[in-house]
Enzyme design. Sequence first.
Site, PDB file in Angstrom:
ATOM      1  N   LEU A 101       0.864  -1.166   0.000  1.00  0.00           N
ATOM      2  CA  LEU A 101       0.000   0.000   0.000  1.00  0.00           C
ATOM      3  C   LEU A 101       0.903   1.218   0.000  1.00  0.00           C
ATOM      4  O   LEU A 101       1.934   1.224   0.673  1.00  0.00           O
ATOM      5  CB  LEU A 101      -0.901   0.020   1.242  1.00  0.00           C
ATOM      6  CG  LEU A 101      -2.049  -0.983   1.302  1.00  0.00           C
ATOM      7  CD1 LEU A 101      -2.801  -0.832   2.617  1.00  0.00           C
ATOM      8  CD2 LEU A 101      -3.000  -0.805   0.133  1.00  0.00           C
ATOM      9  N   ASP A 102       0.523   2.257  -0.726  1.00  0.00           N
ATOM     10  CA  ASP A 102       1.343   3.462  -0.795  1.00  0.00           C
ATOM     11  C   ASP A 102       1.582   4.042   0.592  1.00  0.00           C
ATOM     12  O   ASP A 102       0.792   3.827   1.516  1.00  0.00           O
ATOM     13  CB  ASP A 102       0.656   4.530  -1.661  1.00  0.00           C
ATOM     14  CG  ASP A 102       0.463   4.059  -3.091  1.00  0.00           C
ATOM     15  OD1 ASP A 102       1.292   3.264  -3.561  1.00  0.00           O
ATOM     16  OD2 ASP A 102      -0.511   4.488  -3.715  1.00  0.00           O
ATOM     17  N   TYR A 103       2.642   4.803   0.704  1.00  0.00           N
ATOM     18  CA  TYR A 103       3.022   5.464   1.959  1.00  0.00           C
ATOM     19  C   TYR A 103       1.843   6.225   2.565  1.00  0.00           C
ATOM     20  O   TYR A 103       1.591   6.149   3.772  1.00  0.00           O
ATOM     21  CB  TYR A 103       4.185   6.416   1.674  1.00  0.00           C
ATOM     22  CG  TYR A 103       4.641   7.241   2.848  1.00  0.00           C
ATOM     23  CD1 TYR A 103       5.432   6.680   3.840  1.00  0.00           C
ATOM     24  CD2 TYR A 103       4.303   8.588   2.946  1.00  0.00           C
ATOM     25  CE1 TYR A 103       5.867   7.435   4.920  1.00  0.00           C
ATOM     26  CE2 TYR A 103       4.735   9.356   4.017  1.00  0.00           C
ATOM     27  CZ  TYR A 103       5.522   8.777   5.010  1.00  0.00           C
ATOM     28  OH  TYR A 103       5.949   9.533   6.068  1.00  0.00           O
ATOM     29  N   THR A 105      -1.382   5.789   1.916  1.00  0.00           N
ATOM     30  CA  THR A 105      -2.631   5.030   1.889  1.00  0.00           C
ATOM     31  C   THR A 105      -2.704   4.143   3.125  1.00  0.00           C
ATOM     32  O   THR A 105      -1.717   3.513   3.506  1.00  0.00           O
ATOM     33  CB  THR A 105      -2.718   4.155   0.626  1.00  0.00           C
ATOM     34  OG1 THR A 105      -2.720   5.000  -0.532  1.00  0.00           O
ATOM     35  CG2 THR A 105      -3.982   3.308   0.624  1.00  0.00           C
TER      36      THR A 105
END
Length: 239
Positions: A101-103, A105
């Site tokens: 998961l993105d930083y 998110t």
Amino acid sequence: MERLQKVIAQAGITSRRKAEKLIEDGQVKVNGKTVKELGTKVSPSDEIEVDGVPIDKEEPVYFLFYKPSGVISSVKDEKGRKVVTDYFAEIEQRIFPVGRLDYDTSGLLLLTNDGDFANTLMHPKFHVDKHYVAKVRGIPSKEELRKLSNGIRLEDGYTAPAKVKLKSMDRRKNTAIIEMTIHEGRNRQVRRMFEAIGYPVQKLKREGYGYLNLNGLNPGEARELTPHEVKQIRNLAVT
């Protein structure tokens, strides 16, 4: 007794398919002897080496983690930022995230030490639904959301059809809350899809992965998957 290639994959070294290639190429030894037969089965007491390096055979573990925003989906970070495995300091096994998961998110992330399980879930040909809730700037029309539902062109090609639903809107703040379910796993895909129709994401959370959800967890908390859940999600990936 387990198949040799499965044990290698579960150790997190490589996928089961690549483990089979290593065996066929004579790069794997069991108890000091080179093994090239794919049907070979090994016991927990057998010593296995891949390219001369012994593998550590650990009991597979599977965790569901509620990743907070501002945390890296990795086991380490060169910039010293917090990573997801920092929340599992007391876990003896060498776990790693399944996908990422993105930083910025938050939401549901799986962690395991089972490389075979992780590679199955991340393989592009297997479809596991991922359910997101996004807060976007602006209020998209039904026609604009339909573009996302049908698949939209990004720089790396068209996306697969998605399930998209407008959950709520705030006309005063000019924002909208939108639910989206996709089965692909491209880099920053949900954010890029909304950007493509002109509605940048302000906040993004993954609330579901297959049958799994975040019920009962707060950001930074985790729980171990039950054997039934592991079987369910594995079966979902390959059907």
